[in-house]
Scaffold this active site. Structure first.
Site, short mmCIF file in Angstrom:
data_model
loop_
_atom_site.label_atom_id
_atom_site.label_comp_id
_atom_site.label_asym_id
_atom_site.label_seq_id
_atom_site.Cartn_x
_atom_site.Cartn_y
_atom_site.Cartn_z
N GLU A 40 -3.42 -42.67 -87.56
CA GLU A 40 -2.93 -43.85 -88.25
C GLU A 40 -1.80 -44.52 -87.51
OE1 GLU A 40 -4.88 -45.67 -89.91
OE2 GLU A 40 -6.42 -44.06 -90.45
N TYR A 121 0.14 -49.27 -95.97
CA TYR A 121 -1.23 -49.18 -95.45
C TYR A 121 -1.43 -47.53 -95.00
CZ TYR A 121 -4.66 -48.06 -91.67
OH TYR A 121 -5.88 -47.38 -91.20
N ASP A 139 -5.38 -53.49 -93.73
CA ASP A 139 -4.83 -53.75 -92.38
C ASP A 139 -5.37 -55.05 -91.90
OD1 ASP A 139 -7.43 -53.23 -91.88
OD2 ASP A 139 -7.14 -52.21 -90.02
#
Length: 352
Positions: A40, A121, A139
């Site tokens: 991520e 996020y 996102d």
DNA sequence: AAGCCGGGGAT
DNA sequence: ATCCCAGGCTT
């Protein structure tokens, strides 16, 4: 006034679609908290194809959270070189060290958000993908998908932001049986593969019957246009010696923070011959475009480097370097060196 | 709320 | 050329 598509219907259509069409990506095969964190952070503002080799390289070198937490900053930054947004490498290390001290990554959004380097996020991504919690996540892909299916016209980065997050949260609440990981990744996968910024493949979309955007999909989401990058003119001095090329280290903060490069300064008073560099020779010019700046760099070869103008970046360390892959060097620095070596200014010189 | 921070692929 | 990408931090 039309109502937005039903949340449970959207979730029930999306999750099976995702299970069938999900790309086979390495971090999806075994979504442990550490692997999800690593992927991520690398994927922030970065495309999947770019991340793949870096992800595998990091995992091979630092197989666990504890391994990464124990790694020297220098090694991690060098391994990150070329990925861009180098503060991410420092933040990733800070996250790994803080989490390692806790005995591992926590499993709630609140605890994840408390860690350095974890924003809204990434907290949602780890909580849902690694721990199966019904945490929303937004996102760039999710913004686009949600704005289109609901025909939202507010800027999702500004006044429309809260509404998009609330809508994703509502999808989780309405989803039965729940699969938060598939729901979140399905939203992103839809945006990445079908609901693309231009030329979306609406005919293959699982939501096509109810999507309120219809033919207007391509005009959503409506975002403010960003100003073109400001031009900065630089001169860079490449000095070759018997033990490689002379590199200097940039300050930790700011542009290319902590990376090594040939001495490089904003052109102010012209002639580099005035600055104790011996005989100089102009090697060429290159243009390197970043999000906020357009760097126009004149590359000069020099015999030596005695000192640097005060107006240049405050470099603290120097080193003669032969292997550029063993040290944190930006793509820009590689291009500067390649230009001095007469290899032209084309991109793509990096290979490992 | 706005600015800062890389690099590259797609169109 | 232009857009924008599995964003977060600082001011």
């Amino acid at each position: 006034m039309s109502t937005v598509p039903d949340a449970s219907w959207l979730a029930e259509r999306l999750i099976p679609w995702y299970r069938e069409h999900a790309r086979d990506l390495p971090w999806r095969r075994d979504p442990t908290p550490y692997r999800v964190l690593l992927s991520e952070v690398m994927l922030q503002q970065t495309r999947v194809d770019t991340v793949l080799p870096y992800f595998e390289r990091f995992l091979a070198r630092w197989p666990t959270l504890e391994d990464l937490a124990a790694a020297p900053d220098e090694d991690v930054l060098a391994a990150w070189a070329g990925l861009g947004y180098y503060s991410r490498a420092r933040r990733l290390l800070a996250t790994a060290r803080a989490a390692s001290a806790l005995g591992g990554l926590p499993d709630t959004v609140e605890e994840l958000r408390a860690l350095p380097g974890i924003g809204p996020y990434t907290a949602g991504a780890i909580a849902s993908i690694a721990f199966g919690r019904a945490a929303p996540l937004v996102d760039g892909n999710v913004e686009r998908v949600i704005c289109r299916v609901d025909r939202r016209t507010e800027d999702p980065r500004k006044e429309g932001r809260a509404g998009v997050w609330a809508r994703v949260a509502a999808l989780h609440e309405a989803s039965e049986p729940a699969d938060p990981s598939a729901l979140n990744q399905g939203l992103m996968e839809l945006g990445a593969t079908l609901c693309t910024p231009r030329s979306p493949s609406c005919d293959r979309c699982p939501w096509t019957e109810c999507c309120l955007a219809g033919a207007e999909a391509e005009s959503l989401p409506r975002k403010e246009r960003k100003p073109p990058p400001r031009e900065v003119r630089l001169v860079s001095v490449v000095v070759r010696g018997p033990r490689g090329v002379l590199l200097v280290r940039r300050p930790t903060e700011g542009l290319f923070g902590g990376l090594w490069e040939p001495p490089c300064g904003v052109v102010s008073d012209g002639d580099v011959d005035a600055w104790g560099v011996g005989r100089t020779e102009r090697a060429g010019q290159l243009v390197h475009v970043l999000t906020h700046r357009r760097l126009v760099v004149d590359v000069v070869r020099a015999e030596r480097l005695d000192d640097l103008p005060d107006s240049w970046c405050a470099y603290e360390e120097r080193a003669w370097v032969e292997d550029l892959d063993a040290i944190a060097v930006s793509e820009l620095a590689r291009r500067i060196i390649a230009t001095a070596d007469g290899e032209g200014t084309r991109r793509g010189g990096r290979r490992r």
